[in-house]
Design a protein around this motif. Structure first.
Motif, PDB file in Angstrom:
ATOM      1  N   ARG A  85      53.938   9.736  20.872  1.00  0.00           N
ATOM      2  CA  ARG A  85      53.651   8.893  19.718  1.00  0.00           C
ATOM      3  C   ARG A  85      52.154   8.925  19.495  1.00  0.00           C
ATOM      4  NH1 ARG A  85      58.053   6.583  22.274  1.00  0.00           N
ATOM      5  NH2 ARG A  85      59.774   6.274  20.835  1.00  0.00           N
ATOM      6  N   ILE A  86      51.709   8.330  18.419  1.00  0.00           N
ATOM      7  CA  ILE A  86      50.281   8.404  18.153  1.00  0.00           C
ATOM      8  C   ILE A  86      49.552   7.278  18.853  1.00  0.00           C
ATOM      9  CG2 ILE A  86      50.299   9.588  15.977  1.00  0.00           C
ATOM     10  CD1 ILE A  86      50.280   6.920  14.611  1.00  0.00           C
ATOM     11  N   THR A 115      42.608   1.171  17.699  1.00  0.00           N
ATOM     12  CA  THR A 115      42.587  -0.235  18.097  1.00  0.00           C
ATOM     13  C   THR A 115      43.307  -0.476  19.420  1.00  0.00           C
ATOM     14  OG1 THR A 115      44.404  -0.412  16.568  1.00  0.00           O
ATOM     15  CG2 THR A 115      42.315  -1.348  15.875  1.00  0.00           C
ATOM     16  N   GLY A 116      44.188   0.405  19.793  1.00  0.00           N
ATOM     17  CA  GLY A 116      44.924   0.153  21.028  1.00  0.00           C
ATOM     18  C   GLY A 116      44.914   1.372  21.920  1.00  0.00           C
ATOM     19  N   ARG A 117      43.928   1.467  22.777  1.00  0.00           N
ATOM     20  CA  ARG A 117      43.812   2.667  23.586  1.00  0.00           C
ATOM     21  C   ARG A 117      44.799   2.665  24.751  1.00  0.00           C
ATOM     22  NH1 ARG A 117      38.804   1.109  24.178  1.00  0.00           N
ATOM     23  NH2 ARG A 117      38.672   0.478  22.039  1.00  0.00           N
ATOM     24  N   VAL A 145      46.330   4.796  18.372  1.00  0.00           N
ATOM     25  CA  VAL A 145      45.475   4.296  17.312  1.00  0.00           C
ATOM     26  C   VAL A 145      44.225   3.742  17.968  1.00  0.00           C
ATOM     27  CG1 VAL A 145      45.331   2.525  15.534  1.00  0.00           C
ATOM     28  CG2 VAL A 145      47.409   3.827  15.823  1.00  0.00           C
ATOM     29  N   PRO A 194      49.978  -0.687  25.114  1.00  0.00           N
ATOM     30  CA  PRO A 194      51.137  -0.545  24.248  1.00  0.00           C
ATOM     31  C   PRO A 194      51.434   0.892  23.847  1.00  0.00           C
ATOM     32  CG  PRO A 194      49.318  -1.613  23.110  1.00  0.00           C
ATOM     33  CD  PRO A 194      48.939  -1.527  24.537  1.00  0.00           C
ATOM     34  N   PHE A 195      50.481   1.825  24.052  1.00  0.00           N
ATOM     35  CA  PHE A 195      50.727   3.179  23.567  1.00  0.00           C
ATOM     36  C   PHE A 195      51.078   4.147  24.652  1.00  0.00           C
ATOM     37  CE2 PHE A 195      48.169   1.185  20.402  1.00  0.00           C
ATOM     38  CZ  PHE A 195      48.984   1.366  19.330  1.00  0.00           C
TER      39      PHE A 195
END
Lengths: 309, 382
Positions: free
Chosen positions: B366-367, B371-373, B369, B376-377
């Motif tokens: 997934r990408i 703002t959230g390194r 962003v 959540p990613f």
């Protein structure tokens, strides 16, 4: 077959400490155009990325085409056409090469689904040998739409496809979307332009990660119960200041050549406002009763969330 | 498979349409080879020198003739007094002044001992020491040949030839080093940039949404660079052979296989960099600082590792180019087989697997962003 293309239930998403989405719920029926209307930073892109399986939801559920966006993301990716808000083509490849590339990676060819893109591709065909980077804004978006459509998806997710596009191209773009809808495609589109909202079957107004209202465009405007007056004069700046001092004004917003004044219930008569303005020294103001548009409703909802319909 | 083919075609189109990439790909190897081959060589040529001869005898004339006869030196001027030396060097007219003592010939014959001063312009330290060793070589050669058998004491013990050989080896050294540098540059820098460019352009979003698997995306991005790097490796070997007369002493097949392995190592580093960055600028900076400079400075390419401070010696242990250079030197110059370089080969292979594993962990389906390194990613498999 599932009769709803998208089901979203109390979806939330937080970045660090910023809340991008807050308990968002809505449904998109099959074969409709659903518009997500809201200003920049409202959370539209985040929502669309979650629905395109590009991002994980923080909490809540999202089901697209009957498939969970987290559990079965790989299966889902084949069936949606996603057009990101940013320019997403290869600027150093030609129009034709871009189209062929996107067709190839989805395991198809431009010829196979040409009927889907024909109407729009005809407009950019004269430039098929031009590099995508050298196209105008409207052309780029048309090409991006072709690329998103080329694998015949069941659902199109378009993130602000008409932002930065001239009025004529915008109109052509929407004609294309309506045609696709007639062909049975479900379309989820976001836009900051209120005039485009009227073209959707259903819209959701979104602001700061919350959906303010979900309804058909005419329902949104019909449910607007306060009197709305449009005012115009030769001295708009002074007029705006004076209108804000009118005791019965709920809100005053400049809208093009008219200033829209939402009056308190029972004060919708133009005459009362007219005499107020004459007292203030405006020689020849024009006041008329207006039908509320989407934008009026949106501005009003934004200003006072407690008045939610 | 057809999807993958289409992806690779697209990648080649990117490469051939970008003049900058093309320049790095094909201009760089040739430029570097020429640069290291001709400019940064330790050889000297036509160095101007002056002579101050207080003796004016047959021996000094012979020595000057010999020095002048070599292609390394050219007699610029003959001085008549000590005072002129400083001015002559300061003006930069000459790089070296030879001063013969009084009664040079008679001293040499009688005592088997005579002295000549070699004064060099040491503002360029390296050049000065090379000039000195060349001149000393010629003079000692002369003294050895002219000495009467009766006076063995005139035979000097230090052999200038050794100096010469050492320099020559330095010239040969640049081919393995250049090869390591260029392969590192192309494989790591160009791949990381090309992957990050997709992120920057926003096309990565669409690629991720497509049915292409992440492995296919990465392989598709990397394959063209494998091919081009290999072409480069071969052309460097060919350039070394045809232009500089550097033969491949060992097995050519083994050499190319080792090149392939090093390309893989560099590519895996490039992929790792691309998973950790989101802008082309950052990718470039990291590649330059973390890969290119250490390749040049810490791999033993220019400065021998043994001469480094202990701390840097430890650091050089984790530099992949170090092992590649050892391998290439062995195979290319010494002609040894795999039995002598298997240890280095294994280390490189291990590093490659390690980097690949690390990037596979970091690559996001997934990408991410800005703002959230974290958190959540993180990649999450169903």
């Amino acid at each position: 077959m599932e009769d709803r293309a998208v089901i979203v239930q109390s979806l939330s998403k937080t970045f660090d400490k910023v809340r991008a989405l807050h308990e968002v719920s809505f449904e998109v029926s099959r074969g409709e155009i659903f518009g997500m209307i809201g200003p920049d930073g409202a959370g539209k892109t985040t929502l669309f990325r979650i629905l395109s399986t590009l991002m994980l939801p923080g909490s809540g559920q999202a089901e697209v085409l009957g498939t969970d966006v987290v559990k079965n993301y790989r299966k889902l990716r084949k069936r949606i056409g996603y057009m990101p808000g940013r320019f997403s083509l290869y600027p150093d490849l030609t129009v034709r090469e871009n189209l062929e590339f996107y067709a190839t990676i989805f395991g198809t060819t431009p010829a196979e689904n040409y009927h889907l893109i024909r109407d729009i591709y005809i407009q950019i065909e004269p430039f098929s040998k031009r590099r995508a980077g050298a196209l105008s804004g409207g052309m780029k978006q048309k090409l991006a739409l072709c690329c998103a459509l080329i694998h015949k998806p069941d659902l199109l997710i378009l993130d602000e496809p008409t932002t930065g596009v001239d009025a004529v191209s915008r109109k052509e773009f929407w004609e294309m979307l309506l045609k696709l809808k007639q062909g049975g495609m479900s379309i989820l589109v976001s836009t900051p332009y209120m005039d485009e909202a009227a073209q959707c079957d259903n819209i959701a107004l979104i602001q700061e990660g919350r959906i303010l209202v979900t309804a058909a465009p005419h329902e949104v405007t019909a449910s607007f119960s306060l009197p709305l007056l449009g005012v115009r004069s030769n001295a708009p700046w002074l007029l705006l200041n004076d209108l804000r001092q009118w005791p019965y004004a709920e809100s005053v917003q400049p809208f093009g050549e008219f200033i829209h004044v939402i009056a308190q219930p029972g004060h919708g008569e133009p005459q009362a406002l007219l005499s107020f303005l004459k007292e203030k020294g405006h020689p020849d103001p024009e006041v008329r009763v207006l039908q509320a548009g989407i934008e009026d409703c949106f501005m009003h909802l934004m200003g006072a969330p407690s008045h939610a319909i | 498979m057809k999807r993958f083919g289409g992806f690779i075609i697209k990648e080649f189109l990117h490469i051939f349409r970008d003049k900058r990439t093309l320049l790095i790909l094909f201009g760089m190897p040739v430029a570097q080879m020429m640069l290291f081959g001709y400019v940064i060589t330790n050889e000297i040529r036509e160095v101007r020198f002056a002579v101050l001869d207080h003796s004016h005898d047959q021996n000094t004339r012979d020595i000057v003739d010999r020095i002048t006869a070599s292609s390394y030196f050219r007699l610029e001027t003959v001085l008549s007094s000590d005072e002129e030396i400083a001015g002559c060097l300061r003006e930069g007219k000459v790089k070296m002044v030879l001063v013969f003592d009084r009664d040079f010939a008679s001293n040499m014959e009688r005592e088997g001992k005579a002295s000549v001063h070699v004064i060099t312009d040491a503002s360029e330290a390296n050049t000065a020491s090379i000039i000195y060793s060349y001149a000393a070589g010629i003079i000692q050669d002369y003294s050895r040949k002219s000495a009467a058998p009766a006076s063995p004491s005139s035979q000097l013990t230090i052999s200038p030839r050794m100096m010469y050989n050492e320099n020559l080896e330095g010239v040969y050294m640049f081919v393995p080093g250049t090869m390591a540098m260029i392969l590192m540059l192309i494989s790591a820098l160009l791949t990381s940039i090309s992957i990050v460019r997709e992120k920057e352009q926003g096309t990565m979003e669409v690629l991720l949404v497509s049915p292409l698997k992440p492995v296919q995306i990465i392989l598709g991005k990397v394959t063209p660079y494998v091919v081009l790097s290999l072409i480069n490796a071969v052309s460097i070997i060919a350039l070394g052979y045809f232009v500089f007369g550097l033969p491949v002493a060992g097995s050519l097949l083994l050499l190319i296989a080792e090149c392939m392995l090093f390309i893989m190592t560099a590519l895996s580093l490039g992929i790792l960099i691309s998973t950790a960055t989101s802008s082309q600028q950052t990718a470039m900076m990291i590649s330059m600082l973390a890969l290119l400079l250490p390749t040049i400075l810490l791999s033993g390419f220019i400065y021998p590792i043994e001469n480094m401070p202990q701390f840097l010696q430890w650091l050089s242990v984790i530099m992949p180019p170090k092992y590649f250079i050892i391998i290439v030197k062995n195979v290319m110059l010494k002609g040894t087989g795999l039995e002598y370089v298997w240890k280095e080969t294994l280390i490189l292979a291990g590093m490659t697997l390690f980097f690949l594993g690390l990037s596979a962990r970091k690559f996001k389906v997934r990408i991410d962003v800005k703002t959230g390194r974290k958190g959540p990613f993180k990649r999450k498999e169903p």
